[in-house]
Structure formats: structure tokens, C-alpha cells
Design an enzyme around this catalytic site. Structure first.
Site: not given
Length: 368
Positions: A142, A179, A181, A267
Site C-alpha cells: 500500500h 492480497d 486489498h 487475507d
């Protein structure tokens, strides 16, 4: 030993200081472990412990590495950001960006995490190991050039890529981010680059809320070298594998990289508290096998996985164990204690057909 595991206990000592991700501390709110960060050291440490207990680590080359150097960090992050981060880290820690707090000494730990991924990439490119896994924290996908966010303080994968390209400028790298996200940081750092393919499979509208759109394909010379696959909440095992076959594989084949890197978050697992997907440990094992086979076909097996998210202390270890077992080809397994329950929670035939149809529709829009 064809698979290396880059690991250093010091990266488990990263904490969030006096910050919490979702609620303020003080009053009647009892302080949480790791300063309130859902990005806890226990998910990674328990993953390593499980591999130690089963003996899987005996089938890996386990090693540490030096922290990323200042020059390596500067290839991705501007001096102003690094100086501000270092000053706060030398004091009592703090927070510069969005949901990315750190405690005293956080700068050095983040640089070490970046160094582990960098060393993994260099080892694979040199031929010291066929493939490698960097198990470190804080994560990186991120983090933008001057804006840390989402628990990510330095862009680990981007730093590793730029360090490798400083030695081999013509290097072509495909980055697959599974991931849950969106990998907005990695995307932003290579958005105008034709030599780096970035692909993100993520839950639509989870985090960040305003990135990860299907139409975001890159700009300038990098147009077409960025792919986002925003998946509906509830995407399960068969649909994830369909996404690998229908979108990821043909995209990477067309790009023809010299190296594949996976931003490996766990996740998307069905029990993760920060997502609403239905992947299982078997999902991650099979995705790893598919990408490993692809790397063997395209780039002599050169494959690096760099650990990102995953917030279930109970289940991340089994997802990670399945991934490392597949990556290394070890015979040592850790039976998934939740396999039966999670199999029963998978999407029914009608919803699964819908999910696969959505992936097919996105593939058509991406001209794949």
C-alpha cells in the site's frame, strides 16, 4: 535446497506505538497488542512456528539479510519522506500517512523488511535459489512514494525491483498481488512503466476505497501494463483459481517476464477479519502451484513471494504452510483444521457460476 525463506525475528518487533486502527485508545478502551494494529506479529511468527513444528523449515534454506541501504530506499522513496520517517522513528514513533503507525525504531525495522525482499529477489536472479519467500513485516504493497498507508511503511517489492534493475536495467518483472486489498502502492510506483507488469486481485471496494478499478490500465508508456481484477465479496476457491487461469496466466504469458513476484497476502481467506472472501489454505496452495508452473515455463522458475496481509492468527499459519509446501515441493504438509467447515461455506453452484462469469466479463474488457 531450491527454496529460500528470508526471515528475521527483528521484523516481528514492529509495533504501532500508542495508536489503534479502528478505535481510539484511552478511557475504557484497553490497549491492544502491537499498539492496536490488526497487522500483528503473531500471524507471521505462528506461520514460522508451524513450519518449524512440522519440519517444513528443514526443507528450506532459512536465512536473514541486511536492511535495504539508503541508496536502495532512495530509488523509490524521496529523501523528504525518509528524513521525516527517520526523525519520528528516532524519537517515539508516530504516524505520517494513513493507518500506518510505527513505534520507536520503526524505520530500521521497515528497512530490514525491505532488505529481506530485496535479498530474496537478488538470490533468485543470481541462481542461488530457484525461488524464495520473504516472511517479514511491516508489509509494503500500500505504500506510495511519499505516503505510507494501510500498515505499509516502505514499498518492499518496489524497492527490491529497483535494486535488481540497478544491476540489470533490462529486467522485466511481473508482479501479481493476491492480497485481498488493492495493491495501490505498487501500482502507483510503476503506473507509467512498460517494463513492470502489475496485476492485483482484490475484493472490490475494500481498501483503499477509491482505487483498484478495472479501467485503471496504466498511463503513457505503461498503458496496458497494469491490470486490476476487483472481485465481488464472497469469491471462493474455484473462482480464485479461475481468475488465475483466465486473467493472470495469459497476461503474464503475453508480458514474458524475467522474474515473477507475488505480493502474498492471506487475507482473502474465509476467516479473515478484514475481508469478506472465501479462499482456503488449499486455494493458496493451488494458486502457488499454478504460478510456480508458469514461472518454470516462462523464466526458468524465477519466482519470489513477499509476505503482505492476513490477519487471522489461527488460519494464516496454515495458508502460509500450504504455500511454502507448494513452492518448495516438500512432502511435509499441515492438514487444514478448518478444511471441512470452509468447504461447506463455499459459494453454491449458482453464485459460483455468477462469479466465474464476472471474471470472464472482466477478462474480455481487458482484452484477454
Amino acid at each position: 535446497m531450491s527454496t529460500a525463506l528470508f526471515w528475521d525475528e527483528r521484523t516481528m518487533w514492529h509495533g504501532g506505538g500508542n495508536y489503534a486502527f479502528t478505535v481510539p485508545l484511552g478511557g475504557l478502551v484497553q490497549p491492544l497488542a502491537a499498539g492496536g494494529l490488526p497487522e500483528s506479529p503473531e500471524t507471521k511468527r505462528r506461520m514460522k512456528n508451524l513450519m518449524d513444528v512440522t519440519g517444513l523449515t528443514n526443507d528450506l534454506h532459512v536465512t536473514s539479510a541486511e536492511a535495504a541501504t539508503h541508496d536502495q530506499l532512495l530509488r523509490v522513496h524521496p529523501q523528504e519522506y525518509l528524513s521525516k520517517f527517520k526523525a519520528l522513528s528516532d524519537d517515539q514513533g508516530g504516524e505520517i500517512g494513513h493507518h500506518a503507525p510505527f513505534a520507536k525504531g520503526g524505520y530500521e525495522i521497515a528497512a530490514l523488511a525491505a532488505g529481506l525482499t530485496t535479498a530474496a529477489v537478488k538470490a533468485v536472479l543470481k541462481g542461488d535459489h530457484e525461488n524464495a519467500y520473504a516472511l517479514a513485516r511491516p508489509p509494503g504493497h500500500h505504500c506510495e512514494a511519499d505516503t505510507p498507508m494501510g500498515f505499509c511503511l516502505m514499498a518492499n517489492i518496489a524497492i527490491a525491483i529497483e535494486a535488481a534493475k540497478a544491476i540489470r536495467p533490462d529486467l522485466r518483472v511481473a508482479v501479481l498481488d493476491w492480497d485481498v486489498h488493492h495493491g495501490n502502492g505498487t501500482e502507483s510506483l510503476f503506473y507509467n512503466r512498460p517494463d513492470i507488469l502489475t496485476i492485483s486481485l482484490h475484493q472490490e471496494g475494500n481498501y483503499p476505497l477509491d482505487t483498484g478499478h478495472l479501467a485503471d490500465r496504466g498511463t503513457g508508456a505503461g498503458e496496458g501494463a497494469n491490470l486490476n481484477l476487483p472481485l465481488p465479496a464472497g469469491t471462493g476457491h474455484t473462482a480464485y483459481l479461475h481468475a488465475i487461469d483466465r486473467v493472470v496466466t495469459p497476461a503474464i504469458e503475453a508480458f514474458n517476464p524475467d522474474l515473477i513476484i507475488v505480493a502474498c497476502g492471506f487475507d482473502a481467506a474465509a476467516v479473515d477479519p478484514l475481508a469478506r472472501m472465501l479462499a482456503t489454505a488449499e486455494t493458496f496452495r493451488e494458486m502457488t502451484l499454478k504460478i510456480k508452473t508458469l514461472a518454470e515455463r516462462l523464466c526458468d522458475g524465477k519466482l519470489v513471494l513477499s509476505h503482505e496481509g492476513g490477519y487471522s492468527e489461527i488460519y494464516v499459519p496454515f495458508c502460509g504452510h500450504a504455500t511454502l509446501q507448494a513452492l518448495s515441493g516438500s512432502k511435509i504438509t499441515a492438514p487444514d483444521p478448518m478444511a471441512r467447515a470452509l468447504t461447506n461455506r463455499q459459494p453454491g453452484p449458482r453464485f459460483d457460476a455468477f462469479l466465474r462469469g464476472e471474471i470472464d466479463h472482466m477478462a474480455q474488457q481487458l482484452n484477454l
